[in-house]
Enzyme design. Sequence first.
Site, PDB file in Angstrom:
ATOM      1  N   GLY A  16     -10.380   8.230   3.503  1.00  0.00           N
ATOM      2  CA  GLY A  16      -9.207   8.348   2.641  1.00  0.00           C
ATOM      3  C   GLY A  16      -8.084   7.484   3.183  1.00  0.00           C
ATOM      4  CD  GLU A  17      -5.698   7.945   7.094  1.00  0.00           C
ATOM      5  OE1 GLU A  17      -5.469   6.790   7.552  1.00  0.00           O
ATOM      6  OE2 GLU A  17      -5.962   8.918   7.829  1.00  0.00           O
ATOM      7  N   GLY A  18      -6.623   5.316   1.922  1.00  0.00           N
ATOM      8  CA  GLY A  18      -6.675   3.967   1.376  1.00  0.00           C
ATOM      9  C   GLY A  18      -7.254   2.963   2.337  1.00  0.00           C
ATOM     10  CG  HIS A  58      -1.912   1.106   1.231  1.00  0.00           C
ATOM     11  ND1 HIS A  58      -2.979   1.136   0.362  1.00  0.00           N
ATOM     12  CD2 HIS A  58      -2.030   2.241   1.990  1.00  0.00           C
ATOM     13  CE1 HIS A  58      -3.711   2.216   0.585  1.00  0.00           C
ATOM     14  NE2 HIS A  58      -3.145   2.902   1.556  1.00  0.00           N
TER      15      HIS A  58
END
Length: 351
Positions: free
Chosen positions: A317-319, A63
Amino acid sequence: MSQMVEKGVFNIPLLSNELDAEIQHKIDMKTKPQGSLGRLESLAAQIARLQHTLSPCTDTAMHLVFAADHGVCEEGVSPFPQEVTAQMVLNFLQGGAAINVFCRHNNVGLKVIDAGVKTSLPEHPDLVSCPVASGTRNFAQEAAMSAGELAQCLQTGAEMVDCWAADAQVLSLGEMGIGNTTTAAAVLAALLNIPARDIVGAGTGASPEMQVHKAQVIQAALERHQTHQLSPLEILQSVGGLEIAMMTGAFLRGAALKKLLVVDGFIATSAWMVAYQLSPHIRDYTVFAHQSHEQGHQPILSQLGIVPLLTLDMRLGEGTGAIAAIPLIRLATAFLNEMASFDDAGVSQSA
């Protein structure tokens, strides 16, 4: 971009369908009624086809979180000051953010990339410092970046995949940047010819009044830049973000390396959409993790005919949504590889 295409950096191979019948037969012969594992079956078939094997693997995942600031914040489109971008990056580096927790618990590697954070950041083993600029320029007044800056972002995004995800079977991307829901909405509105008011959402907590203002700022910028006449890359240059541009390069490179791409929410979708318009068969390599609670995400997914794996009302967000889907991806390959067939178990099939 053209030089990188010539070098094959973004050449996404067309997937072969020669194993499709064997893959489906293997799925159908598991000890279960056909189709009873639902979308896990189609997910397993997609991954097996992508990896061109009857025994796919999704054990290794990486990631990448891209961080940058946005000049359009000068227009008062976010309730948070820009310093929060750097503060959250420090939180990532200290291991205290949601994305850190999610990656740790799912055995996913994590790197943070400074694509253009306005505030200086300290050296750290998990931080890759490659800022193209100290944030974008204010796209309400001028182009967000130059053509050279855009090209550098695309190349750097590809390099980040080569450096940190070369051995990963699964690649997911996240982002951090105060103001980037405004930027993502501008990119998507331009790419899909959607009125800004229809896709602008709360972002980090904008009030209804601020959301109206955001939509007005975006719509005026789209008209100023005449985005209806622009190519996807010209749109990205005009109203995009440094982190979104790097993510576009990373998505294209990940597909070129035949990795399974896991797309997060609204902002990640804006980067993926640029990549998709440049190379439509990137879709064969893509899994959409979740439907963001951000207003514009659902209609965009519907327009594409995409049903994401999860709907958890997330908009962090942030994944984080992408990592939340990793267990499902691994379950899909696990049942295909480990579940007994009717013949193995001596179980009679249906008449």
